[in-house]
Scaffold this motif. Structure first.
Motif, PDB file in Angstrom:
ATOM      1  N   PRO A 165       0.820  -1.219   0.000  1.00  0.00           N
ATOM      2  CA  PRO A 165       0.000   0.000   0.000  1.00  0.00           C
ATOM      3  C   PRO A 165       0.853   1.269   0.000  1.00  0.00           C
ATOM      4  O   PRO A 165       1.970   1.284   0.513  1.00  0.00           O
ATOM      5  N   SER A 166       0.299   2.311  -0.574  1.00  0.00           N
ATOM      6  CA  SER A 166       0.927   3.638  -0.555  1.00  0.00           C
ATOM      7  C   SER A 166       0.950   4.166   0.873  1.00  0.00           C
ATOM      8  O   SER A 166       0.165   3.733   1.715  1.00  0.00           O
ATOM      9  N   VAL A 167       1.839   5.126   1.116  1.00  0.00           N
ATOM     10  CA  VAL A 167       1.877   5.797   2.413  1.00  0.00           C
ATOM     11  C   VAL A 167       1.808   7.298   2.184  1.00  0.00           C
ATOM     12  O   VAL A 167       2.151   7.795   1.105  1.00  0.00           O
ATOM     13  N   PHE A 168       1.362   8.030   3.206  1.00  0.00           N
ATOM     14  CA  PHE A 168       1.219   9.476   3.115  1.00  0.00           C
ATOM     15  C   PHE A 168       2.083  10.162   4.158  1.00  0.00           C
ATOM     16  O   PHE A 168       2.136   9.723   5.311  1.00  0.00           O
ATOM     17  N   ILE A 169       2.741  11.240   3.747  1.00  0.00           N
ATOM     18  CA  ILE A 169       3.460  12.130   4.655  1.00  0.00           C
ATOM     19  C   ILE A 169       3.108  13.544   4.217  1.00  0.00           C
ATOM     20  O   ILE A 169       3.351  13.924   3.065  1.00  0.00           O
ATOM     21  N   ALA A 170       2.529  14.301   5.146  1.00  0.00           N
ATOM     22  CA  ALA A 170       2.175  15.706   4.893  1.00  0.00           C
ATOM     23  C   ALA A 170       1.387  15.887   3.599  1.00  0.00           C
ATOM     24  O   ALA A 170       1.667  16.790   2.806  1.00  0.00           O
ATOM     25  N   GLY A 171       0.395  15.040   3.357  1.00  0.00           N
ATOM     26  CA  GLY A 171      -0.477  15.172   2.197  1.00  0.00           C
ATOM     27  C   GLY A 171       0.107  14.678   0.885  1.00  0.00           C
ATOM     28  O   GLY A 171      -0.544  14.745  -0.150  1.00  0.00           O
ATOM     29  N   GLU A 192      11.600  -2.162   2.426  1.00  0.00           N
ATOM     30  CA  GLU A 192      12.327  -3.429   2.400  1.00  0.00           C
ATOM     31  C   GLU A 192      11.949  -4.107   1.097  1.00  0.00           C
ATOM     32  O   GLU A 192      10.778  -4.154   0.725  1.00  0.00           O
ATOM     33  N   ASN A 193      12.961  -4.623   0.375  1.00  0.00           N
ATOM     34  CA  ASN A 193      12.638  -5.291  -0.882  1.00  0.00           C
ATOM     35  C   ASN A 193      12.569  -6.801  -0.676  1.00  0.00           C
ATOM     36  O   ASN A 193      12.775  -7.304   0.425  1.00  0.00           O
ATOM     37  N   GLU A 194      12.244  -7.525  -1.741  1.00  0.00           N
ATOM     38  CA  GLU A 194      12.048  -8.967  -1.655  1.00  0.00           C
ATOM     39  C   GLU A 194      13.313  -9.724  -1.280  1.00  0.00           C
ATOM     40  O   GLU A 194      13.243 -10.861  -0.838  1.00  0.00           O
ATOM     41  N   ARG A 195      14.458  -9.119  -1.445  1.00  0.00           N
ATOM     42  CA  ARG A 195      15.714  -9.773  -1.073  1.00  0.00           C
ATOM     43  C   ARG A 195      16.161  -9.420   0.338  1.00  0.00           C
ATOM     44  O   ARG A 195      17.230  -9.801   0.760  1.00  0.00           O
ATOM     45  N   GLY A 196      15.347  -8.648   1.051  1.00  0.00           N
ATOM     46  CA  GLY A 196      15.668  -8.306   2.429  1.00  0.00           C
ATOM     47  C   GLY A 196      16.476  -7.036   2.588  1.00  0.00           C
ATOM     48  O   GLY A 196      16.816  -6.667   3.705  1.00  0.00           O
ATOM     49  N   LEU A 197      16.797  -6.350   1.500  1.00  0.00           N
ATOM     50  CA  LEU A 197      17.526  -5.086   1.591  1.00  0.00           C
ATOM     51  C   LEU A 197      16.602  -4.041   2.181  1.00  0.00           C
ATOM     52  O   LEU A 197      15.473  -3.859   1.720  1.00  0.00           O
ATOM     53  N   ARG A 198      17.060  -3.362   3.227  1.00  0.00           N
ATOM     54  CA  ARG A 198      16.260  -2.316   3.871  1.00  0.00           C
ATOM     55  C   ARG A 198      16.854  -0.965   3.547  1.00  0.00           C
ATOM     56  O   ARG A 198      18.062  -0.761   3.664  1.00  0.00           O
ATOM     57  N   LEU A 199      15.994  -0.047   3.148  1.00  0.00           N
ATOM     58  CA  LEU A 199      16.435   1.279   2.724  1.00  0.00           C
ATOM     59  C   LEU A 199      15.595   2.350   3.388  1.00  0.00           C
ATOM     60  O   LEU A 199      14.439   2.124   3.731  1.00  0.00           O
ATOM     61  N   GLU A 200      16.196   3.526   3.522  1.00  0.00           N
ATOM     62  CA  GLU A 200      15.500   4.673   4.079  1.00  0.00           C
ATOM     63  C   GLU A 200      15.596   5.794   3.053  1.00  0.00           C
ATOM     64  O   GLU A 200      16.679   6.080   2.553  1.00  0.00           O
ATOM     65  N   VAL A 201      14.454   6.400   2.750  1.00  0.00           N
ATOM     66  CA  VAL A 201      14.412   7.502   1.796  1.00  0.00           C
ATOM     67  C   VAL A 201      13.941   8.749   2.529  1.00  0.00           C
ATOM     68  O   VAL A 201      12.918   8.720   3.211  1.00  0.00           O
ATOM     69  N   ASP A 202      14.700   9.820   2.371  1.00  0.00           N
ATOM     70  CA  ASP A 202      14.295  11.117   2.907  1.00  0.00           C
ATOM     71  C   ASP A 202      13.542  11.820   1.788  1.00  0.00           C
ATOM     72  O   ASP A 202      14.143  12.210   0.784  1.00  0.00           O
ATOM     73  N   PRO A 203      12.225  11.975   1.902  1.00  0.00           N
ATOM     74  CA  PRO A 203      11.460  12.577   0.806  1.00  0.00           C
ATOM     75  C   PRO A 203      11.844  14.029   0.521  1.00  0.00           C
ATOM     76  O   PRO A 203      11.706  14.485  -0.607  1.00  0.00           O
ATOM     77  N   ALA A 204      12.334  14.749   1.510  1.00  0.00           N
ATOM     78  CA  ALA A 204      12.705  16.155   1.299  1.00  0.00           C
ATOM     79  C   ALA A 204      13.930  16.270   0.393  1.00  0.00           C
ATOM     80  O   ALA A 204      13.989  17.141  -0.475  1.00  0.00           O
ATOM     81  N   THR A 205      14.909  15.385   0.593  1.00  0.00           N
ATOM     82  CA  THR A 205      16.141  15.453  -0.199  1.00  0.00           C
ATOM     83  C   THR A 205      16.215  14.380  -1.273  1.00  0.00           C
ATOM     84  O   THR A 205      17.090  14.427  -2.131  1.00  0.00           O
ATOM     85  N   ARG A 206      15.340  13.382  -1.182  1.00  0.00           N
ATOM     86  CA  ARG A 206      15.331  12.201  -2.058  1.00  0.00           C
ATOM     87  C   ARG A 206      16.609  11.388  -1.914  1.00  0.00           C
ATOM     88  O   ARG A 206      17.016  10.669  -2.826  1.00  0.00           O
TER      89      ARG A 206
END
Length: 151
Positions: free
Chosen positions: A18-24, A90-104
């Motif tokens: 599912p999609s997620v929302f941050i600040a609209g 987290e992807n199907e191979r178990g790699l976990r990532l963090e994305v900062d939406p402000a800076t991408r």
């Protein structure tokens, strides 16, 4: 009349994330294009309130091997969640990532360590043979004496 069975799918469909929302702003996994992007999975897009795409980034690389079937090489998101203003993927191979939406900016965390082997072999049903730490260290040799003995 005989019924010919249809071929089975080569892989299961991608997980429904599912999609997620941050600040609209809505963030969602989107497919890439093999010709334009070189891969299918691994993309994240941001959408405004009118459902217009604001931006899209490649979260992780997944280069294709031209000698293999394409869909079995695709790696999709397993999960997507918002936490503290960041997007955790987290992807199907178990790699976990963090994305900062402000800076991408994308930063990765290592995949989880695999579970230790069970004590029972799943194929034979027999107990696994375990080597001791001494056996793993390899053979040891006795020290060589520099004294000579004469009788």
């Amino acid at each position: 009349m005989t019924h010919t069975p249809k071929p089975a799918a080569k892989r299961a469909p991608p997980p429904r994330v599912p999609s997620v929302f941050i600040a609209g702003v809505r963030y969602a996994q989107v497919p890439g294009d093999v010709e334009a992007d070189g891969q299918v999975g691994g993309f994240l897009a941001a959408y405004d309130a009118s459902h217009r795409e604001i931006w899209r980034i490649k979260v992780y690389d997944n280069p294709r091997n031209p000698g293999l079937e394409g869909d079995v090489q695709d790696v999709w998101f397993r999960s997507l969640r918002a936490e503290g203003g960041k997007l955790l993927i987290e992807n199907e191979r178990g790699l976990r990532l963090e994305v900062d939406p402000a800076t991408r900016h994308v930063s990765g965390r290592p995949a989880p360590t695999p579970e230790p082997l069970a004590d029972i072999d799943p194929i034979s049903g027999q107990p696994r043979l375990r080597r001791s730490a001494a056996e793993d260290a390899g053979p040891t040799s006795a020290p060589i004496s520099t004294e000579s003995s004469t009788a």
